[in-house]
Design an enzyme around this catalytic site. Structure first.
Site, PDB file in Angstrom:
ATOM      1  N   ASP A  83      12.631  -1.072  -3.708  1.00  0.00           N
ATOM      2  CA  ASP A  83      12.324  -2.164  -2.773  1.00  0.00           C
ATOM      3  C   ASP A  83      13.597  -3.016  -2.676  1.00  0.00           C
ATOM      4  OD1 ASP A  83      10.940  -3.986  -1.124  1.00  0.00           O
ATOM      5  OD2 ASP A  83      10.308  -5.186  -2.829  1.00  0.00           O
ATOM      6  N   CYS A 129       8.301  -0.634  -0.057  1.00  0.00           N
ATOM      7  CA  CYS A 129       8.747  -1.695   0.839  1.00  0.00           C
ATOM      8  C   CYS A 129       8.260  -1.370   2.251  1.00  0.00           C
ATOM      9  CB  CYS A 129      10.276  -1.734   0.807  1.00  0.00           C
ATOM     10  SG  CYS A 129      10.986  -2.905   1.972  1.00  0.00           S
ATOM     11  N   ASN A 130       7.425  -2.241   2.798  1.00  0.00           N
ATOM     12  CA  ASN A 130       6.919  -2.030   4.158  1.00  0.00           C
ATOM     13  C   ASN A 130       8.062  -2.042   5.169  1.00  0.00           C
ATOM     14  OD1 ASN A 130       3.638  -2.585   4.200  1.00  0.00           O
ATOM     15  ND2 ASN A 130       4.672  -3.596   2.523  1.00  0.00           N
ATOM     16  N   CYS A 157       3.541  -6.816   2.965  1.00  0.00           N
ATOM     17  CA  CYS A 157       4.832  -6.878   2.260  1.00  0.00           C
ATOM     18  C   CYS A 157       4.502  -6.825   0.776  1.00  0.00           C
ATOM     19  CB  CYS A 157       5.554  -8.191   2.603  1.00  0.00           C
ATOM     20  SG  CYS A 157       6.994  -8.505   1.552  1.00  0.00           S
TER      21      CYS A 157
END
Ligand code: DGL
Length: 264
Positions: free
Chosen positions: A11, A74-75, A184
């Site tokens: 991330d 991580c979006n 998130c």
């Protein structure tokens, strides 16, 4: 041999630890390597090109560490880059995206709220997802850049954090959202605070556990699961300042840990 290799997870910073935690609980025997790209955090205000390049470089690093699979925790990186990365790498890549579908299925008011980064909400893939469900529900969105830095700086559990969270969430509640999607991975660490703000007006949808279940399923379908009753290890790496990252990971992981520095 392949089965014994670690799973690489990354991330922009510490947010992806919420995914690592769920993976650790779901498949405790797997060895995990986590990379926090703190030097480049946040991703939410970066261009798609920078996010693509960082993600590609980090995946190469994780493959060099011997990883058999990569989880983009991580979006922002997933919605911007996963498709092009999957065509570049042969190992399985699992991502995390805002859980619009489960929220749409559960909503009674027909209005759902998505909390995410600016870059997630602006991405082409998010617009595609949104249009897929927009016949079913009304989708309200809120970019929350301040929430990411609250978690990165371990300022996520105080009065100021509560006020900032309220500013982001109240507009969604007043529009009638009865589902709040944490789009998130950093926001998982604010879930108690978010719950306090939301009360019983809406349900909170987090994707950490479904992502961990997907990782388990993908390992099994690729015959990659470690398949041994020995507790796995977790190794932490960062591109950022070591002292700061050790402090934040130790606090969020609730354990004193060692972190290695990598120049990527
Ligand atoms: N944790 C990330 C996500 O899920 C990115 C936050 C950021 O770096 O802006 O989108």
């Amino acid at each position: 041999m392949q089965r014994q290799k670690p799973i690489g997870i990354f991330d922009s910073g510490v947010g992806g630890l919420s995914i690592v935690r769920a993976i650790k609980r779901t498949i405790p025997d797997e060895n995990l390597i986590y990379f926090a790209d703190t030097e480049f955090s946040p991703y939410g205000n970066k261009t798609k090109e920078i996010i693509n390049q960082r993600s590609e470089d980090i995946i190469n690093f994780l493959i060099n560490q011997g990883c058999k699979m990569v989880v983009m925790a991580c979006n922002t990186a997933t919605v911007n880059s996963i498709n092009s990365l999957r065509s570049k790498f042969s190992i399985p890549i699992v991502g995390v995206e805002p859980a619009i579908k489960p929220a749409a299925l559960k909503s009674k008011t027909g209005i759902i709220g998505i909390l995410a980064t600016e870059q997630t909400l602006e991405s082409e893939y998010f617009h595609f997802l949104k249009s897929k469900y927009s016949q079913q529900v009304k989708i309200e969105t809120k970019a929350c850049p301040k929430l990411v830095s609250l978690v990165e700086n371990l300022n996520h559990d105080n009065e100021q954090a509560m006020q900032i969270t309220e500013q982001y969430i109240h507009p969604l509640l007043s529009k009638g959202c009865d589902q709040i999607v944490l789009g998130c991975t950093h926001f998982s660490f604010l879930s108690i605070l978010i719950k306090n703000v939301v009360g019983d007006k809406a349900a909170i949808i987090d994707t950490a556990v479904p992502v961990a279940m997907e990782v388990k399923k993908r390992l099994q379908s690729h015959n990659m699961d470690k398949n041994k009753r020995v507790i796995g290890t977790v190794e932490f790496w960062t591109s950022g300042d070591l002292a700061n990252v050790i402090k934040s990971i130790s606090q969020l992981w609730e354990q004193d840990i060692k972190v290695f520095k990598a120049k990527i």
